[in-house]
Design a protein around this motif. Structure first.
Motif, short mmCIF file in Angstrom:
data_model
loop_
_atom_site.label_atom_id
_atom_site.label_comp_id
_atom_site.label_asym_id
_atom_site.label_seq_id
_atom_site.Cartn_x
_atom_site.Cartn_y
_atom_site.Cartn_z
N ARG A 38 0.84 -1.21 0.00
CA ARG A 38 0.00 0.00 0.00
C ARG A 38 0.87 1.26 0.00
O ARG A 38 0.62 2.21 -0.76
CB ARG A 38 -0.90 -0.01 1.24
N ALA A 44 -1.51 6.68 -2.93
CA ALA A 44 -1.97 6.35 -1.59
C ALA A 44 -1.05 6.98 -0.54
O ALA A 44 -1.52 7.53 0.47
CB ALA A 44 -2.01 4.83 -1.40
N TYR A 61 -3.99 4.06 10.68
CA TYR A 61 -4.39 2.95 9.81
C TYR A 61 -5.62 3.32 8.99
O TYR A 61 -5.72 2.96 7.81
CB TYR A 61 -4.65 1.73 10.68
N GLU A 62 -6.54 4.06 9.59
CA GLU A 62 -7.75 4.45 8.87
C GLU A 62 -7.46 5.49 7.79
O GLU A 62 -8.24 5.64 6.85
CB GLU A 62 -8.78 5.00 9.85
N TRP A 65 -5.93 3.27 4.81
CA TRP A 65 -7.06 2.65 4.12
C TRP A 65 -8.32 3.40 4.49
O TRP A 65 -8.94 3.13 5.53
CB TRP A 65 -7.19 1.17 4.50
N THR A 66 -8.68 4.38 3.69
CA THR A 66 -9.85 5.21 4.00
C THR A 66 -11.15 4.46 3.76
O THR A 66 -12.18 4.83 4.31
CB THR A 66 -9.83 6.49 3.14
N ASP A 67 -11.11 3.42 2.96
CA ASP A 67 -12.30 2.63 2.66
C ASP A 67 -12.55 1.64 3.80
O ASP A 67 -11.78 0.70 4.01
CB ASP A 67 -12.11 1.89 1.34
N GLU A 70 -12.62 -2.03 2.83
CA GLU A 70 -11.31 -2.66 2.64
C GLU A 70 -10.68 -3.01 3.98
O GLU A 70 -10.05 -4.07 4.13
CB GLU A 70 -10.40 -1.74 1.83
N ARG A 71 -10.84 -2.12 4.96
CA ARG A 71 -10.29 -2.42 6.29
C ARG A 71 -10.96 -3.66 6.87
O ARG A 71 -10.30 -4.49 7.52
CB ARG A 71 -10.48 -1.23 7.23
N VAL A 135 -7.82 -5.21 -1.89
CA VAL A 135 -7.64 -4.05 -1.02
C VAL A 135 -6.42 -3.22 -1.41
O VAL A 135 -6.10 -2.23 -0.73
CB VAL A 135 -7.50 -4.48 0.46
#
Length: 516
Positions: A38, A44, A61-62, A65-67, A70-71, A135
């Motif tokens: 990532r 990203a 972490y959020e 991966w804003t989605d 996907e998290r 992801v």
């Protein structure tokens, strides 16, 4: 460079603590590979590249991966693959992300993180599971698949979106599905084989150290492959067992409170002499915490003694050999899980040489845009070996100061304070004057090399702020020192010395010395 092995050695222990089960270790290992892939994506990475990420920022972490969907996939799949509770998996990932980010940045050095990870993708791509294509950015999945070495299968499904079920005529659907199932099984077998080989191999440590620190109380220097340093407590007693000096380096306020409560219970109001450096680069636990009350009670009973608790070691000293031998035995009985050792005799030249090498290595690892705190920490590792009654800087230290001047020019908002300290062998007024002269000589030299004088402050503390006892040669040596810290006028204490508590202005006050 084996990035996954490095993160497993450095980040996993900090995340797992005592709960270091194979399942959770393997879960984190696989997460690091996904996480690295990532970060290798420039788009990203660009969303948070300019942020100052704290090591305990579990919200980071959020932002990677804003989605949320996907998290959920990541935590659910990792939890299922390693038989770990899904909630626990989410917590481990959130804790690991900022720590792994800092380690990867340190490994990258001056190289941009996405470029570093792209260049070293063969190091982690074999750990990426098939389902992770759902992801990861499509470009990264395609790049990883194209760059995979022969015989290493990452995924046969490189769609940028989660796999979706599509209705097909039954016969055609099964015929189309069978080759895909076969490829997935082959990929899983290859991954399992690679893991088995890795687990049966004891890899050598990564060659580039992250932090070089002076090993408290032993006179030796060691290279630490992690920016998470062990929490430590350094104390010295005076006459009649009173607390003479106290410093601690801890990772959070919770551990600071635990240690301070034990200090107050043993030494009463004298515990207020403790100075704490609370910083995310230190561990948030202390192996000796459970036995701290007994340990402190023993050291309190020995006048003019010193003790350093760091990691799993307790290093002690006392004015005479008989007292020291008994002190070691008593502490070992009180804390059998710890290693208790007597401080080694002072080897002054070795201390000087090793400290300058340590400071140089620490400066090598600062990166292109270092924080003022990290510059101060690196400079404070050096021993400045002044002559008796002199304030003349040795040539060996000038090379480090030259590098600091260059860094200050690169980081315009960097302001440093230089603090001089002495032991207690002369009268107080003389020591105060000498410590100020030595601090001022450091500033004068840096200004002569081009530093802005308005960004360097000095303070002489004389004998008033010891970090060790004054009854032994080693203790006096450690009390004679120069410290650098970040200057913040609002954070000064009553003596005009910058407070070292907190992430922005704190530095690790390891024992450094100037021969007097």
């Amino acid at each position: 460079m084996d990035i996954i092995s490095h993160l497993t050695r450095t980040v996993s222990p900090a995340v797992l603590g005592d709960d270091s089960t194979p399942a959770k270790k393997n879960l984190l290992e696989q997460f690091y590979a996904i996480f690295a892939s990532r970060l290798a994506d420039k788009e990203a990475y660009g969303h948070f590249a300019n942020e100052n990420i704290a090591r305990d920022d579990q919200g980071f972490y959020e932002r990677v991966w804003t989605d949320g969907g996907e998290r959920d996939i990541i935590s659910r799949e990792l939890a299922a693959a390693h038989d770990v509770d899904a909630t626990a998996a989410r917590g481990l990932i959130a804790m690991a992300a900022p720590l792994a980010y800092h380690e990867i940045k340190s490994l990258a050095g001056a190289t941009p993180v996405p470029q570093f990870l792209h260049d070293n993708r063969a190091n982690y791509q074999s750990h990426i599971p098939v389902w992770a294509s759902a992801v990861l950015p499509a470009a990264m999945v395609a790049t990883t698949a194209a760059a995979a070495p022969a015989g290493t299968r990452i995924s046969d499904t490189v769609s940028m979106a989660p796999l979706q079920h599509t209705e097909e005529p039954k016969g055609n659907f099964m015929k189309a599905l069978l080759p895909i199932i076969g490829l997935i099984i082959l990929g899983a077998l290859a991954w399992a084989l690679l893991r088995g080989c890795k687990e049966n191999t004891n890899p050598e440590p990564v060659g580039t150290p992250m932090v070089t620190e002076q090993q408290a109380g032993t006179g030796d220097n060691k290279t630490v492959a992690s920016s998470i340093e062990p929490a430590s407590l350094r104390i010295a007693t005076g006459d009649a067992g009173a607390l003479y000096a106290c410093r601690m380096n801890v990772g959070d306020e919770t551990l600071k409170t635990t240690v301070m409560n034990a200090m107050s219970a043993t030494f009463g109001d004298d515990a207020n002499k403790c100075r704490a450096d609370v910083d995310g680069s230190f561990a948030m636990d202390m192996p000796a915490a459970a036995q701290l009350a007994s340990i402190l009670s023993i050291i309190k009973s020995v006048p003019n003694a010193s003790m350093v608790i760091k990691g799993n070691e307790i290093t002690v000293n006392a004015p005479d050999a008989t007292t020291l031998k008994k002190l070691v035995a008593d502490l070992q009985a009180a804390a059998p899980a710890m290693t208790v050792i007597a401080e080694k005799p002072l080897n002054l030249q070795s201390e000087v040489d090793n400290s300058i090498a340590a400071a140089g290595t620490a400066m090598d690892n600062l990166g292109a845009n270092p924080s003022p705190r990290d510059v101060a920490r690196a400079l404070s590792l050096q021993v400045v070996h002044f002559g008796v009654d002199e304030a003349v800087i040795p040539d060996a230290n000038k090379r480090l100061l030259d590098r600091a001047v260059a860094l200050m020019k690169q980081v315009p908002d960097m302001k440093l304070m230089i603090i001089g300290h002495t032991d207690k062998t002369a009268d107080a007024a003389y020591n105060m004057k000498l410590s100020q002269e030595r601090a001022q000589s450091m500033k004068d030299y840096m200004v002569s090399q081009g530093a802005d004088p308005a960004k360097l402050m000095t303070k002489g503390m004389g004998e008033t702020d010891p970090i060790a006892d004054n009854s032994t040669e080693q203790g006096r040596f450690r009390n004679r020192r120069i410290e650098f810290t970040v200057y913040d006028e609002s954070a000064q204490n009553n003596n005009g010395v910058v407070a070292t508590v907190g992430n922005e202005s704190g530095i690790a006050l390891d024992p450094n010395a100037n021969a007097q």
